[in-house]
Design a protein around this motif. Structure first.
Motif, short mmCIF file in Angstrom:
data_model
loop_
_atom_site.label_atom_id
_atom_site.label_comp_id
_atom_site.label_asym_id
_atom_site.label_seq_id
_atom_site.Cartn_x
_atom_site.Cartn_y
_atom_site.Cartn_z
N SER A 86 9.69 18.01 26.43
CA SER A 86 9.57 18.87 25.56
C SER A 86 10.26 19.82 25.10
N ASP A 87 11.21 20.46 26.04
CA ASP A 87 12.09 21.55 25.79
C ASP A 87 13.28 21.02 24.83
N ARG A 88 13.39 19.73 25.05
CA ARG A 88 14.64 19.25 24.26
C ARG A 88 14.11 18.60 22.95
N TYR A 89 15.20 18.69 22.01
CA TYR A 89 14.93 18.19 20.65
C TYR A 89 14.86 16.63 20.55
N PRO A 90 13.59 16.19 19.98
CA PRO A 90 13.47 14.88 20.13
C PRO A 90 14.56 13.66 19.59
N LEU A 91 15.14 14.48 18.26
CA LEU A 91 15.88 13.56 17.78
C LEU A 91 17.57 13.81 17.95
N GLY A 92 17.82 14.87 18.99
CA GLY A 92 19.13 15.18 19.37
C GLY A 92 19.48 16.46 18.92
N ASP A 93 20.49 17.12 19.58
CA ASP A 93 20.80 18.54 19.27
C ASP A 93 21.14 18.73 18.07
N HIS A 94 21.03 20.07 17.76
CA HIS A 94 21.25 20.58 16.21
C HIS A 94 22.70 21.00 16.37
N TYR A 95 23.41 20.00 16.63
CA TYR A 95 25.04 20.36 16.73
C TYR A 95 25.62 20.95 15.43
N ILE A 128 17.04 16.60 3.93
CA ILE A 128 16.39 17.31 4.80
C ILE A 128 17.27 18.52 5.59
N VAL A 129 18.39 18.07 6.41
CA VAL A 129 18.96 18.73 6.84
C VAL A 129 19.79 19.95 5.98
N VAL A 130 20.34 19.29 5.04
CA VAL A 130 21.10 20.21 4.01
C VAL A 130 20.17 21.39 3.27
N ASP A 131 18.76 20.81 3.02
CA ASP A 131 18.04 21.79 2.19
C ASP A 131 16.86 22.33 3.44
N ARG A 132 17.21 22.26 4.57
CA ARG A 132 16.18 22.60 5.56
C ARG A 132 15.59 24.03 5.36
N LYS A 133 16.21 24.98 4.63
CA LYS A 133 15.66 26.41 4.67
C LYS A 133 15.05 26.65 3.55
N SER A 134 14.82 25.62 2.51
CA SER A 134 14.15 25.88 1.26
C SER A 134 12.78 25.79 1.44
N LYS A 138 11.45 22.78 4.43
CA LYS A 138 11.17 23.55 5.78
C LYS A 138 10.41 22.67 6.56
N SER A 139 9.36 22.38 6.09
CA SER A 139 8.07 21.97 6.90
C SER A 139 8.48 20.49 7.49
N TYR A 140 9.12 19.70 6.41
CA TYR A 140 9.67 18.36 6.91
C TYR A 140 10.68 18.39 7.90
N PHE A 141 11.63 19.28 7.72
CA PHE A 141 12.63 19.61 8.88
C PHE A 141 12.05 19.69 10.12
N GLU A 142 11.16 20.74 10.37
CA GLU A 142 10.26 21.14 11.36
C GLU A 142 9.71 20.06 12.04
N ALA A 144 10.25 16.80 11.53
CA ALA A 144 11.07 15.72 11.85
C ALA A 144 11.95 15.90 12.93
N TYR A 145 12.57 17.14 13.09
CA TYR A 145 13.57 17.51 14.12
C TYR A 145 13.15 18.65 15.17
N GLY A 146 11.98 19.44 14.62
CA GLY A 146 11.83 20.25 15.71
C GLY A 146 11.26 19.95 17.19
N LYS A 147 11.00 20.90 17.97
CA LYS A 147 10.53 20.47 19.20
C LYS A 147 9.19 20.04 19.05
N ARG A 148 8.77 19.39 20.12
CA ARG A 148 7.41 18.91 19.95
C ARG A 148 6.46 19.22 21.34
N SER A 149 4.97 19.31 21.43
CA SER A 149 4.34 19.59 22.45
C SER A 149 4.37 18.40 23.34
N ARG A 150 4.08 18.73 24.75
CA ARG A 150 4.01 17.68 25.84
C ARG A 150 3.44 16.69 25.29
#
Length: 217
Positions: A86-95, A128-134, A138-142, A144-150
Motif C-alpha cells: 500500500s506504500d505504492r501508487y495503485p495505478l502507477g507512479d505519478h511520473y 482528472i490529471v490536468v484539473d487535479r488541483k481544482s 481533487k477528490s476524484y484524483f485522490e 482514483a490515483y492516491g495511495k490506499r489502505s492495506r
C-alpha cells in the motif's frame, strides 16, 4: 442464476463440455452443473464468492517495474481487498507531475505511459490529471490515483460504486475478519506466489526489482 463465477472456471467448463478429464491440479471448477440445471437462484451452494488477483497491467508502471499486488474476495454483499504494497501508487507512479515535463491533455488522452501508466490513456484520465488541483476534481484524483489502505471493505448494497472504505469501522470488524480469513485460506490453498517469501516471485528479477532500475523515468 445467482452463482458466482470467475474466468478460470471457463477452462474446466470447456473440458467438461468436451468430455475430457479435468486435471487434479486445476483449481477452477466447471460451470456445467449450473449451466445445465433447471433450478433458479443459487444452484451450487459453494458458489457464493469469487476470488480476484492483480499484480500489474503496464510493466513500467512503477520505477523498478514493481507491481501493485492486490487480492480480493467478492460476495453478494461485500468486496474485501488486500493491498499488499500500500506504500505504492495503485495505478502507477505519478511520473513528471508538477514538473516542467508534465504531460499535457493531448498526451494524457493518447499515451498510456505519459504518467500513472497502470491505467490506459483516455479523455477522462486526462481531465482528472490536468484539473487535479481544482476543488471540483481533487477528490476524484485522490480516490482514483492516491495511495490506499492495506485493507478495504465496501458494502455493495449501500455503496455500489465502492466509494467508502469500511475496513476500519468497528461495526464491520467481524465482516473484515471473516472475509480476510476466507481470502487468505484460498491464497494458501491455491499456492498463490504472493504468499511465498513476501511475494518474492513478483518482486525480483526477471519480474521486477533492481535489474530494472535503469529504466526508471
Amino acid at each position: 442464476m445467482d452463482d458466482f463465477v470467475s474466468l478460470p472456471d471457463l477452462a474446466a467448463t470447456f473440458l467438461k463440455a468436451g468430455k475430457t478429464d479435468i486435471p487434479k491440479a486445476m483449481t477452477s471448477k466447471s460451470l456445467w452443473p449450473t449451466l445445465t440445471s433447471e433450478q433458479e437462484g443459487l444452484v451450487d451452494p459453494a458458489r457464493t464468492q469469487v476470488f480476484i488477483g492483480r499484480e500489474r497491467h503496464v510493466a513500467e508502471a512503477r520505477a523498478g517495474h514493481y507491481p501493485y499486488p492486490q487480492r480480493t474476495i467478492r460476495t453478494k454483499d461485500y468486496l474485501f481487498i488486500i493491498n499488499f504494497k500500500s506504500d505504492r501508487y495503485p495505478l502507477g507512479d505519478h511520473y513528471n507531475l508538477d514538473t516542467e515535463r508534465e504531460a499535457n491533455e493531448h498526451e494524457l488522452t493518447n499515451n498510456t505511459r505519459a504518467t500513472i501508466p497502470d491505467e490506459d490513456a483516455g479523455p477522462t484520465k486526462a481531465w482528472i490529471v490536468v484539473d487535479r488541483k481544482s476543488p471540483a476534481v481533487k477528490s476524484y484524483f485522490e480516490h482514483a490515483y492516491g495511495k490506499r489502505s492495506r485493507e478495504e471493505l465496501f458494502g455493495l448494497k449501500t455503496d455500489p460504486h465502492q466509494m467508502k472504505n469500511l475496513a476500519k469501522d468497528p461495526e464491520y470488524k467481524s465482516v473484515v475478519n471473516e472475509l480476510r480469513e476466507k481470502l487468505f485460506s484460498e491464497l494458501i490453498t491455491t499456492n498463490d506466489p504472493r504468499m511465498i517469501d513476501d511475494g518474492k516471485f513478483f518482486e525480483t528479477a526477471p519480474m521486477a526489482g533492481p535489474v530494472h532500475e535503469g529504466k526508471k523515468r
